[in-house]
Design an enzyme around this catalytic site. Structure first.
Site, short mmCIF file in Angstrom:
data_model
loop_
_atom_site.label_atom_id
_atom_site.label_comp_id
_atom_site.label_asym_id
_atom_site.label_seq_id
_atom_site.Cartn_x
_atom_site.Cartn_y
_atom_site.Cartn_z
CG LEU A 206 64.47 4.10 -44.19
CD1 LEU A 206 65.03 4.61 -45.52
CD2 LEU A 206 64.03 2.65 -44.32
CG ASP A 207 68.17 0.73 -38.87
OD1 ASP A 207 67.34 1.07 -38.03
OD2 ASP A 207 68.38 -0.46 -39.20
NE ARG A 208 74.39 8.93 -38.04
CZ ARG A 208 75.70 8.71 -37.94
NH1 ARG A 208 76.13 7.55 -37.49
NH2 ARG A 208 76.56 9.63 -38.26
CB THR B 144 68.97 1.94 -43.94
OG1 THR B 144 69.42 0.88 -43.10
CG2 THR B 144 68.16 1.36 -45.08
#
Length: 294
Positions: free
Chosen positions: A133-135, A137
């Site tokens: 997951l993106d930072r 998210t």
């Protein structure tokens, strides 16, 4: 920011922290020791986390300098997990932390915390990051506990056989209750992706959950796993995610994207799933827009 320097004759034979202070006078000794402890130091491209390591002339020392506020200790205990059995475990990743190690950081990432948890069970297996997951998210992340489980879930992810559900808050009201974006995604620069040709096939289905005052909570089902896919497809739809400054979203306490659930089947057909509650900041921003998640 990554700083690099070759060990001089003057620094040769010194401890790593003392020698690094000589090589990088702009950093304090405390900063250097923190960087070493948090996994942001390499010597000739090998990670080193021992401040007393002796330097040799010609060694290439690299230090990854990050903001102090990103040094957040993460510990997972059994009661913190969303799911665990003999093959898999699932955690609820917090917004603002990295899924896996970076050139700046090992400690304080989900990968490191999961590996520490596995070690606490007596396992010698690494934490295998098979999806991330993106930072900004939050939400569900699954980790396989051994190589066979990793091979299986990696195959399922590649074939689109893992059901993923995300929640996203957008600062507008969509024209439709349900719609699908089938548009290729390409890398535009170091930090941004976009709908472009040539690009990789990407498909996401969206559904309105709840409309509030100037914002709408959306449910997203990605059928492919491209970088920034949901963020790009919503921006392409004229609905950038609240808090996602990269793609034109309005300012918020955090990026309002959350992996709500993931589900798949094991090799023997056992159903596995995990659902992650949203954090206080996500709930607050929704409430500010008149959306009650309860």
């Amino acid at each position: 920011m990554i700083l690099k320097a070759a060990v001089t004759a003057e620094a040769a034979g010194m401890r790593l922290d003392d020698g690094a202070k000589l090589l990088f006078p702009e950093l304090s000794k405390a900063q250097i020791r923190r960087i070493i402890d948090w996994g942001g130091c390499t010597i000739s491209e090998s990670l080193v986390r021992v401040a007393s390591r002796q330097l040799r002339e010609g060694d290439l020392v690299a230090l990854g300098v990050m903001e102090p506020e990103r040094c957040v200790e993460i510990v997972y205990r059994k009661e913190d997990l969303l799911f665990e059995d003999g093959g898999y475990l699932a955690i609820n990743k917090a917004a603002g932390i990295n899924s896996q190690r970076t050139p700046y950081q090992l400690k304080g990432t989900v990968e490191y915390a999961v590996e520490c948890y596995l070690k606490s069970l007596g396992s010698k297996e690494p934490a295998r990051v098979i999806h991330r997951l993106d930072r900004g998210t939050s939400g569900v992340m699954f980790f396989p506990k051994h190589k066979k489980a990793a091979t299986h879930i990696s195959y399922l992810l590649k074939e689109g056989k893992v059901e993923k559900v995300y929640w996203a808050l957008v600062a507008d009201v969509p024209e439709q209750e349900e719609w699908t974006v089938d548009a290729p995604i390409a890398k535009l620069n170091k930090f941004r992706y976009g709908v472009a040709l040539p690009g990789r096939e990407a498909r996401t289905a969206f559904r309105v959950i709840s409309a509030g005052k100037g914002a709408t909570l959306i449910e997203a089902h990605p059928f492919t796993g491209r970088t920034h896919q949901i963020r790009v497809h919503l921006a392409h739809s004229g609905l950038p995610i609240v808090g996602d400054a990269t793609y034109g979203g309005e300012h918020a306490l955090r990026m309002m994207l959350h992996c709500r659930s993931m589900a798949f089947s094991t090799r023997d057909g056992k159903a596995i799933s995990a659902t992650a509650p949203v954090d206080r900041a996500f709930r607050q921003v929704c409430q500010d827009h008149g959306i009650d998640l309860d």
